[in-house]
Design an enzyme around this catalytic site. Structure first.
Site, PDB file in Angstrom:
ATOM      1  N   ARG A 193      70.532  68.583 146.900  1.00 50.11           N
ATOM      2  CA  ARG A 193      71.351  69.649 146.306  1.00 50.11           C
ATOM      3  C   ARG A 193      71.261  70.872 147.207  1.00 50.11           C
ATOM      4  O   ARG A 193      70.168  71.377 147.462  1.00 50.11           O
ATOM      5  CB  ARG A 193      70.858  70.025 144.905  1.00 50.11           C
ATOM      6  CG  ARG A 193      70.923  68.895 143.891  1.00 50.11           C
ATOM      7  CD  ARG A 193      70.618  69.424 142.492  1.00 50.11           C
ATOM      8  NE  ARG A 193      70.349  68.347 141.551  1.00 50.11           N
ATOM      9  CZ  ARG A 193      71.275  67.655 140.904  1.00 50.11           C
ATOM     10  NH1 ARG A 193      72.548  67.922 141.122  1.00 50.11           N
ATOM     11  NH2 ARG A 193      70.948  66.695 140.054  1.00 50.11           N
ATOM     12  N   HIS A 213      59.218  73.552 138.793  1.00 52.78           N
ATOM     13  CA  HIS A 213      59.823  72.402 139.455  1.00 52.78           C
ATOM     14  C   HIS A 213      58.863  71.654 140.376  1.00 52.78           C
ATOM     15  O   HIS A 213      59.156  70.551 140.818  1.00 52.78           O
ATOM     16  CB  HIS A 213      61.045  72.885 140.253  1.00 52.78           C
ATOM     17  CG  HIS A 213      61.960  71.803 140.716  1.00 52.78           C
ATOM     18  ND1 HIS A 213      62.017  71.371 142.020  1.00 52.78           N
ATOM     19  CD2 HIS A 213      62.864  71.048 140.042  1.00 52.78           C
ATOM     20  CE1 HIS A 213      62.909  70.412 142.134  1.00 52.78           C
ATOM     21  NE2 HIS A 213      63.441  70.190 140.947  1.00 52.78           N
ATOM     22  N   ASN A 232      72.523  73.261 129.053  1.00 54.74           N
ATOM     23  CA  ASN A 232      71.669  72.079 128.945  1.00 54.74           C
ATOM     24  C   ASN A 232      72.216  71.105 127.901  1.00 54.74           C
ATOM     25  O   ASN A 232      72.241  69.879 128.125  1.00 54.74           O
ATOM     26  CB  ASN A 232      70.253  72.488 128.552  1.00 54.74           C
ATOM     27  CG  ASN A 232      69.460  73.067 129.710  1.00 54.74           C
ATOM     28  OD1 ASN A 232      69.877  72.983 130.869  1.00 54.74           O
ATOM     29  ND2 ASN A 232      68.324  73.656 129.407  1.00 54.74           N
ATOM     30  N   ARG A 251      57.007  70.033 132.418  1.00 54.13           N
ATOM     31  CA  ARG A 251      58.023  70.998 132.004  1.00 54.13           C
ATOM     32  C   ARG A 251      58.954  70.452 130.926  1.00 54.13           C
ATOM     33  O   ARG A 251      59.268  71.111 129.956  1.00 54.13           O
ATOM     34  CB  ARG A 251      58.867  71.433 133.208  1.00 54.13           C
ATOM     35  CG  ARG A 251      59.869  72.536 132.877  1.00 54.13           C
ATOM     36  CD  ARG A 251      60.905  72.700 133.963  1.00 54.13           C
ATOM     37  NE  ARG A 251      61.928  71.673 133.924  1.00 54.13           N
ATOM     38  CZ  ARG A 251      62.528  71.164 134.991  1.00 54.13           C
ATOM     39  NH1 ARG A 251      62.174  71.549 136.187  1.00 54.13           N
ATOM     40  NH2 ARG A 251      63.468  70.235 134.869  1.00 54.13           N
ATOM     41  N   HIS A 280      66.043  61.121 147.193  1.00 57.54           N
ATOM     42  CA  HIS A 280      65.637  62.342 146.495  1.00 57.54           C
ATOM     43  C   HIS A 280      64.509  63.070 147.217  1.00 57.54           C
ATOM     44  O   HIS A 280      64.146  64.190 146.846  1.00 57.54           O
ATOM     45  CB  HIS A 280      65.200  61.966 145.068  1.00 57.54           C
ATOM     46  CG  HIS A 280      64.998  63.124 144.148  1.00 57.54           C
ATOM     47  ND1 HIS A 280      63.753  63.478 143.666  1.00 57.54           N
ATOM     48  CD2 HIS A 280      65.871  64.013 143.611  1.00 57.54           C
ATOM     49  CE1 HIS A 280      63.873  64.530 142.876  1.00 57.54           C
ATOM     50  NE2 HIS A 280      65.142  64.875 142.825  1.00 57.54           N
ATOM     51  N   ARG A 317      73.915  64.024 140.817  1.00 53.78           N
ATOM     52  CA  ARG A 317      74.780  64.278 139.660  1.00 53.78           C
ATOM     53  C   ARG A 317      75.210  65.740 139.563  1.00 53.78           C
ATOM     54  O   ARG A 317      74.394  66.645 139.660  1.00 53.78           O
ATOM     55  CB  ARG A 317      74.072  63.854 138.378  1.00 53.78           C
ATOM     56  CG  ARG A 317      74.935  64.025 137.127  1.00 53.78           C
ATOM     57  CD  ARG A 317      74.240  63.467 135.916  1.00 53.78           C
ATOM     58  NE  ARG A 317      74.271  62.017 135.910  1.00 53.78           N
ATOM     59  CZ  ARG A 317      73.323  61.261 135.359  1.00 53.78           C
ATOM     60  NH1 ARG A 317      72.275  61.806 134.838  1.00 53.78           N
ATOM     61  NH2 ARG A 317      73.434  59.950 135.372  1.00 53.78           N
ATOM     62  N   TYR A 370      63.371  78.669 141.285  1.00 57.71           N
ATOM     63  CA  TYR A 370      62.646  77.419 141.025  1.00 57.71           C
ATOM     64  C   TYR A 370      61.257  77.552 141.656  1.00 57.71           C
ATOM     65  O   TYR A 370      61.136  78.029 142.786  1.00 57.71           O
ATOM     66  CB  TYR A 370      63.339  76.217 141.679  1.00 57.71           C
ATOM     67  CG  TYR A 370      64.534  75.655 140.954  1.00 57.71           C
ATOM     68  CD1 TYR A 370      65.359  76.437 140.162  1.00 57.71           C
ATOM     69  CD2 TYR A 370      64.853  74.305 141.093  1.00 57.71           C
ATOM     70  CE1 TYR A 370      66.469  75.906 139.525  1.00 57.71           C
ATOM     71  CE2 TYR A 370      65.975  73.758 140.455  1.00 57.71           C
ATOM     72  CZ  TYR A 370      66.772  74.571 139.677  1.00 57.71           C
ATOM     73  OH  TYR A 370      67.872  74.041 139.047  1.00 57.71           O
TER      74      TYR A 370
END
Length: 710
Positions: A376, A593, A50, A565, A436, A406, A469
């Site tokens: 993703r 998530h 991270n 979160r 997205h 990304r 997730y």
């Protein structure tokens, strides 16, 4: 109602510092001794990873702003230089805590469990002999020692690569030596042991044993490891790019060579060597992080996978196949979905249902078309393979692959090429926007006519992350949802302009306005004395307009509970402004998530799921979806999920007014870990297929057929 001051910067929290507080909550899971040892190591890897991404993107962006002379204040009233100063101090403190936890706690715990990362002085003769052979046969052929002097310039150091720097005595002035630790060999190896214990050695420690041999003929004054992080905030001009795919491929190469924004270096390195590296890398003192011990803990994510240590990990869990599918989904997923809407609460419910849905569609003669967005996906995605098979079977397959996701750009480029070769119609995202939203549409020709099946989710179509997730999916054959899905895909592919939707709200078109309208409606109800309540769960809260509406709603008397979160720029508990707002964050075994939005609406409760967070990028620069939950049974289940999160007193942290977080006090209450509760509840309370069929069957008189039945 108080007049809410929306111009006072003190009422907001800086985005970057809030993110660092999020990463500190992950660090607390490293320090939390009730977590199994290998899970603590895994959290340590996550903290490190991270921080890498944070420096590469967020710090890199601030660096660019400073270089460009940009001095605009952020939401909290800080200019870029001030933000960087605070970031470097907070990040340094965090990295020290991380390394102290390893040096004084985790390393000892590893030893207690028979796991040793050895240094040169701890090796037996047998182990030295093994390493001599390993070094000469495997390591040495890969190494490339470099000397920097008047005839040889300083090389380009690869982003996030681990290197060894040396000062070598040469003539009157010492020269610099460099040696990259080869990542192709892995960060550690297992070495022989004389007993049942497990011995490992880090690659850099192996190489250090042979430095004098590598730099033969040179007197080594000092040496030590260092690692740099480069600015990886990609910039490409979509307007000018004739081929977006090629433009992104070209930009990916530049990511490796951006300006250095951080250097991690062993703390015992000679000051002259540090100064030489600072000069060559053009990096200020405040961006140098002196590390007491191991540099870069990201390798621990791979160490987590070492066989034989299941007792040091969370107990394995198996995701549930929803009872509706247990006996039938192998044969006909669509028959089940046509009867009722299906809720998946992942990872407690299995993502296999979604995979099976596409795999069946690929083979089903009744299926005419499949349309899907991919943001993703995994490296070996069964979803993509099913889409390929569908196209090869003659289905009309349309896939929007978001090339600008990304750190997944390269992976998505490869998938896009694969899909195109199979005959799919591939859309490489949209100009100026990231797509997205998570949506799948399957068009089927049935006896009653064309029927559309829609899968909507808060999370990605990724079979790997679906296992850790938390997300919520709705699968439906509701014709209104099907009609909206078709219209959305037509807009994405460029065939139609925006039209009013039956159920969907879409960013960047009207999603921001819809959220504001829903919040304002609660505020209006509170002003006239009605009960008003908002519960929202998402990943990040950054958007000032949304925060200001929440402040005004709170000042009007709306009770607001936020489950955030990560980043939260809203400051709770301010008298007259946010005293009715409570914010919690849950960090646990799974990455939270899901995005859920609940509004009391004067008793006519509204519940929505979305792909969007409350951030400017989601509301203004991405194609996002907000969709209502209308099935009453599913609505009740999701409300129960929200209330369970709010009761969590084990993994929940409460956001304080100063931007820090505190653990929720248990007091006399029974401990409740929401993630454990969901898993236990799904497995303890699931009904048998026979019970469901009995509940759904209409009452009828049944004649006795056997004497035994009397």
């Amino acid at each position: 109602m108080n007049i809410v001051d929306l111009k006072n910067h003190k009422n907001y929290i800086n985005r970057e510092l809030s993110w660092l507080e999020f990463n500190h909550r992950v660090l607390e899971e490293v320090q939390y001794k009730s977590n199994p040892l290998f899970e603590r190591l895994k959290f340590m890897s996550i903290v490190s990873s991270n921080l890498d991404e944070f420096f590469m993107i967020r710090v890199g962006s601030l660096w660019d702003q400073i270089q460009a002379g940009f001095h605009k204040k952020d939401i909290a009233g800080l200019i870029p230089e001030e933000q960087l100063d605070l970031i470097f101090k907070r990040a340094y403190k965090m990295m020290k805590q991380l390394h102290d936890t390893y040096n004084f706690s985790l390393s000892n715990e590893l030893k207690k469990n028979g796991i040793h990362f050895l240094k040169k002085q701890e090796l037996s003769l047998k182990q030295v002999e093994f390493l001599n052979n390993y070094y000469r046969n495997t390591v040495y052929p890969v190494l490339t020692p470099i000397i920097v002097d008047n005839s040889r310039t300083f090389p380009l150091i690869l982003n996030k690569s681990l290197n060894i720097a040396l000062l070598l005595a040469k003539d009157s002035e010492p020269v610099l030596g460099l040696l990259q630790v080869p990542s192709v060999l892995g960060r550690y190896i297992k070495i022989p042991s004389n007993n049942d214990e497990h011995c490992f050695m880090l690659m850099e420690d192996i190489i250090k044993m042979y430095l004098q041999e590598i730099f033969l003929g040179n007197n080594i004054i000092c040496s030590g490891c260092f690692r740099i992080t480069r600015n990886a905030d990609l910039r490409y001009d979509e307007e000018e790019a004739e081929d977006l795919l090629k433009s992104i491929e070209k930009s990916l190469k530049k990511r490796k060579w951006g300006a250095v924004v951080r250097m991690e270096i062993e703390s015992n390195i000679n000051k002259k060597l540090i100064n030489r590296l600072k000069k060559e890398l053009e990096i200020p003192e405040k961006a140098v992080y002196k590390i007491d011990g191991i540099i870069d803990f990201t390798y621990l994510s791979k160490f987590y996978s070492v066989n034989g240590f299941d007792n040091l990990k969370y107990p394995k869990r198996i995701s549930r196949i929803p009872i509706e599918f247990e006996n039938e989904y192998e044969d006909d997923v669509f028959k089940i979905i046509s009867k009722k809407d299906i809720l998946l609460h992942r990872p407690y419910d299995s993502f296999d249902i979604v995979v099976k849905m596409i795999q069946q569609a690929a083979k089903d003669n009744k299926v005419l078309a499949i349309k899907q967005t991919l943001y993703r996906v995994s490296g070996n995605s069964p979803l993509v393979e099913a889409l390929v098979q569908a196209a090869e079977n003659g289905k009309q397959v349309t896939v929007l692959v978001e090339l600008k996701a990304r750190f997944d750009e390269k992976n998505n480029i490869n998938w896009a090429k694969r899909l195109e070769k199979a005959g799919c119609h591939v859309i490489y995202g949209l100009l100026g926007l990231k797509t997205h939203c998570k949506i799948l549409l399957i068009v089927r020709n049935e006896e009653e006519g064309i029927r559309r099946y829609v899968h909507l989710s808060t999370g990605n179509y990724n079979d790997v992350t679906a296992k850790f997730y938390t997300d919520i999916d709705i699968i439906t054959s509701n014709p209104y949802f099907g009609e909206d899905a078709s219209a959305l895909f037509n807009m994405i592919s460029g065939y139609t302009e925006f039209r009013n939707m039956n159920k969907f709200t879409i960013a960047p078109l009207d999603l921001r306005d819809e959220f504001i309208k829903l919040i304002q409606n609660e505020a209006e109800n509170a002003k006239i004395g009605k009960k008003a309540q908002i519960i929202a769960k998402f990943n990040s809260l950054v958007d000032k307009k949304i925060i200001d509406e929440l402040y005004k709603a709170s000042a009007s008397g709306v009770k607001i509970n936020l489950i955030v979160r990560g980043i939260c720029c809203l400051r709770p508990g301010i008298d007259g402004i946010s005293e009715n707002i409570n914010v919690i964050s849950i960090i646990g075994r799974y990455l939270e998530h899901s995005r859920i939005f609940y509004f009391y609406n004067d008793g006519e409760e509204k519940l929505y799921l979305s792909s969007a967070d409350w951030m400017p990028r989601n509301l203004d620069k991405r194609v996002e979806l907000l969709f209502p939950v209308e099935d009453n049974e599913i609505k009740d289940k999701i409300k129960e999920i929200l209330y369970t999160y709010l009761k969590d007193n084990v993994k929940a942290r409460i956001l304080n007014q100063d931007g820090t977080y505190s653990r929720n006090k248990i007091n006399d209450e029974k401990p409740l870990n929401s993630q454990d509760y969901f898993y236990e509840e799904i497995n303890e309370n699931k009904k048998s297929k026979e019970e469901i069929e009995q509940e759904e069957a209409p009452f009828a008189f049944r004649p006795v057929r056997n004497v035994e039945d009397v």
